[in-house]
Write an enzyme that holds these catalytic residues in place. Structure first.
Site, PDB file in Angstrom:
ATOM      1  N   HIS A  34      -4.956  -9.957  -6.162  1.00  0.00           N
ATOM      2  CA  HIS A  34      -5.074  -8.488  -6.125  1.00  0.00           C
ATOM      3  C   HIS A  34      -4.880  -7.894  -7.525  1.00  0.00           C
ATOM      4  O   HIS A  34      -5.609  -6.990  -7.931  1.00  0.00           O
ATOM      5  CB  HIS A  34      -4.010  -7.886  -5.208  1.00  0.00           C
ATOM      6  CG  HIS A  34      -4.384  -7.822  -3.761  1.00  0.00           C
ATOM      7  ND1 HIS A  34      -5.497  -7.181  -3.296  1.00  0.00           N
ATOM      8  CD2 HIS A  34      -3.757  -8.312  -2.659  1.00  0.00           C
ATOM      9  CE1 HIS A  34      -5.558  -7.279  -1.976  1.00  0.00           C
ATOM     10  NE2 HIS A  34      -4.505  -7.968  -1.562  1.00  0.00           N
ATOM     11  N   GLY A  84       3.171  -9.153   2.265  1.00  0.00           N
ATOM     12  CA  GLY A  84       3.082  -8.991   0.816  1.00  0.00           C
ATOM     13  C   GLY A  84       2.321  -7.722   0.488  1.00  0.00           C
ATOM     14  O   GLY A  84       1.585  -7.188   1.329  1.00  0.00           O
ATOM     15  N   CYS A 102      -5.468  -9.181   5.166  1.00  0.00           N
ATOM     16  CA  CYS A 102      -5.117  -8.343   4.021  1.00  0.00           C
ATOM     17  C   CYS A 102      -5.009  -6.900   4.490  1.00  0.00           C
ATOM     18  O   CYS A 102      -5.874  -6.424   5.228  1.00  0.00           O
ATOM     19  CB  CYS A 102      -6.183  -8.464   2.935  1.00  0.00           C
ATOM     20  SG  CYS A 102      -5.837  -7.461   1.472  1.00  0.00           S
ATOM     21  N   LEU A 103      -3.960  -6.230   4.044  1.00  0.00           N
ATOM     22  CA  LEU A 103      -3.769  -4.830   4.430  1.00  0.00           C
ATOM     23  C   LEU A 103      -4.902  -3.948   3.909  1.00  0.00           C
ATOM     24  O   LEU A 103      -5.127  -2.868   4.444  1.00  0.00           O
ATOM     25  CB  LEU A 103      -2.418  -4.319   3.901  1.00  0.00           C
ATOM     26  CG  LEU A 103      -1.191  -5.005   4.507  1.00  0.00           C
ATOM     27  CD1 LEU A 103       0.082  -4.557   3.799  1.00  0.00           C
ATOM     28  CD2 LEU A 103      -1.105  -4.720   6.004  1.00  0.00           C
ATOM     29  N   HIS A 117      -2.458 -14.913  -3.190  1.00  0.00           N
ATOM     30  CA  HIS A 117      -3.210 -13.768  -2.658  1.00  0.00           C
ATOM     31  C   HIS A 117      -2.847 -12.491  -3.435  1.00  0.00           C
ATOM     32  O   HIS A 117      -3.720 -11.695  -3.783  1.00  0.00           O
ATOM     33  CB  HIS A 117      -2.877 -13.648  -1.157  1.00  0.00           C
ATOM     34  CG  HIS A 117      -3.465 -12.482  -0.439  1.00  0.00           C
ATOM     35  ND1 HIS A 117      -4.389 -12.617   0.578  1.00  0.00           N
ATOM     36  CD2 HIS A 117      -3.227 -11.135  -0.543  1.00  0.00           C
ATOM     37  CE1 HIS A 117      -4.712 -11.418   1.038  1.00  0.00           C
ATOM     38  NE2 HIS A 117      -4.016 -10.500   0.392  1.00  0.00           N
ATOM     39  N   GLU A 118      -1.546 -12.327  -3.734  1.00  0.00           N
ATOM     40  CA  GLU A 118      -1.102 -11.105  -4.432  1.00  0.00           C
ATOM     41  C   GLU A 118      -1.509 -11.117  -5.905  1.00  0.00           C
ATOM     42  O   GLU A 118      -1.902 -10.084  -6.454  1.00  0.00           O
ATOM     43  CB  GLU A 118       0.415 -10.928  -4.301  1.00  0.00           C
ATOM     44  CG  GLU A 118       0.975 -10.895  -2.877  1.00  0.00           C
ATOM     45  CD  GLU A 118       0.255  -9.949  -1.933  1.00  0.00           C
ATOM     46  OE1 GLU A 118      -0.422  -9.021  -2.409  1.00  0.00           O
ATOM     47  OE2 GLU A 118       0.351 -10.155  -0.718  1.00  0.00           O
ATOM     48  N   GLN A 132      -3.104  -2.429  -4.636  1.00  0.00           N
ATOM     49  CA  GLN A 132      -3.460  -1.935  -3.300  1.00  0.00           C
ATOM     50  C   GLN A 132      -2.985  -0.504  -3.056  1.00  0.00           C
ATOM     51  O   GLN A 132      -3.475   0.158  -2.148  1.00  0.00           O
ATOM     52  CB  GLN A 132      -2.844  -2.839  -2.214  1.00  0.00           C
ATOM     53  CG  GLN A 132      -3.439  -4.241  -2.182  1.00  0.00           C
ATOM     54  CD  GLN A 132      -2.749  -5.088  -1.145  1.00  0.00           C
ATOM     55  OE1 GLN A 132      -1.723  -5.706  -1.424  1.00  0.00           O
ATOM     56  NE2 GLN A 132      -3.291  -5.122   0.061  1.00  0.00           N
TER      57      GLN A 132
HETATM   58  O1  GNR Z   1       0.252  -9.327   5.538  1.00  0.00           O
HETATM   59  C1  GNR Z   1      -0.440 -10.190   5.002  1.00  0.00           C
HETATM   60  N1  GNR Z   1      -0.572 -11.392   5.604  1.00  0.00           N
HETATM   61  C2  GNR Z   1      -1.173 -12.485   4.989  1.00  0.00           C
HETATM   62  C3  GNR Z   1      -1.501 -13.579   5.794  1.00  0.00           C
HETATM   63  C4  GNR Z   1      -2.074 -14.695   5.249  1.00  0.00           C
HETATM   64  C5  GNR Z   1      -2.332 -14.749   3.899  1.00  0.00           C
HETATM   65  C6  GNR Z   1      -2.019 -13.668   3.080  1.00  0.00           C
HETATM   66  C7  GNR Z   1      -1.446 -12.546   3.629  1.00  0.00           C
HETATM   67  S1  GNR Z   1      -1.032 -11.200   2.608  1.00  0.00           S
HETATM   68  C8  GNR Z   1      -1.138  -9.887   3.742  1.00  0.00           C
HETATM   69  C9  GNR Z   1      -0.655  -8.592   3.102  1.00  0.00           C
HETATM   70  C10 GNR Z   1      -1.573  -8.237   1.957  1.00  0.00           C
HETATM   71  O2  GNR Z   1      -2.671  -7.779   2.096  1.00  0.00           O
HETATM   72  N2  GNR Z   1      -1.143  -8.499   0.756  1.00  0.00           N
HETATM   73  O3  GNR Z   1      -1.926  -8.254  -0.303  1.00  0.00           O
HETATM   74 NI    NI Z   2      -3.951  -8.409   0.431  1.00  0.00          NI
END
Ligand code: GNR
Ligand code: NI
Length: 184
Positions: free
Chosen positions: A137, A46, A91-92, A133-134, A51
């Site tokens: 952000h 995601g 998270c990236l 999660h997104e 980001q």
């Molecule tokens: O790549 C991602 N893997 C992930 C694994 C578990 C819960 C959430 C994520 S999102 C993350 C990519 C990211 O940072 N999205 O904002």
């Molecule tokens: Ni993230």
């Protein structure tokens, strides 16, 4: 298509609260395409516009094994949620750190798709976690905010140090000053 630069915690721009999108035009679709390429390249499941320093409520997701089922979510919102589930999140924007986060396990959500149509759906498991999660952000929130402040500060220090020494990826994890004053 273009690859975008992903901001890293604790960059203050990750705390921005993104603006709702009013109408899906070609410029917005280009941004979504660039985000998708950036997410696949990273690689991640995601990516939120925040980001990559885009001040719009845009999200791309692909939780498929084949990496061929992209989801484009504009102005996504959780309408209803149930249950509780703990999942290891990464998270990236927090590269190299994985921690367990507890969130609702089931959600019903609404978003606008790439064609400008409003969609509503329910989901659970990894996709539900990823959507939450997104959306976090887009509201300037990171998964590290769910951890203890001690854990969060340790992650922040290590990432700050890594960014000061970008050409030394194999440097040992910070110890010494960090572990003798773990609350700093
Ligand atoms: O790549 C991602 N893997 C992930 C694994 C578990 C819960 C959430 C994520 S999102 C993350 C990519 C990211 O940072 N999205 O904002
Ligand atoms: Ni993230």
């Amino acid at each position: 298509m273009a690859r975008l630069n992903i901001l890293t915690f604790p960059d203050p721009r990750l705390r921005n609260h993104a603006k709702p999108v009013d109408g899906v035009d070609d410029a917005t679709r280009t941004q979504l395409d660039d985000m998708l390429e950036t997410m696949y390249e990273a690689p991640g499941i995601g990516l939120a516009a925040t980001q990559v320093n885009i001040d719009k409520r845009l999200v791309v997701i692909d939780v498929s094994d084949e990496r061929n089922q992209p989801l484009f979510l504009i102005n996504p919102e959780v309408l209803e949620s149930r249950g509780e589930e703990s999942m290891e999140e990464g998270c990236l924007s927090v590269p190299g750190f994985y921690e367990t986060v507890k969130r609702p396990e089931w959600i019903r959500y609404r978003a606008i798709d790439r064609d400008g149509n409003t969609i509503e759906a329910e989901t659970e498991g990894l996709l539900a976690v990823c959507i939450q999660h997104e959306i976090d952000h887009l509201d300037g929130k990171l998964f590290v905010d769910y951890l203890s402040s001690l854990k969060r500060q340790r992650i922040r220090k290590k990432l700050e140090k890594a960014q000061r020494q970008p050409d030394d990826p194999d440097s040992p994890a910070p110890q010494g000053p960090d572990s003798s004053h773990p609350s700093l």
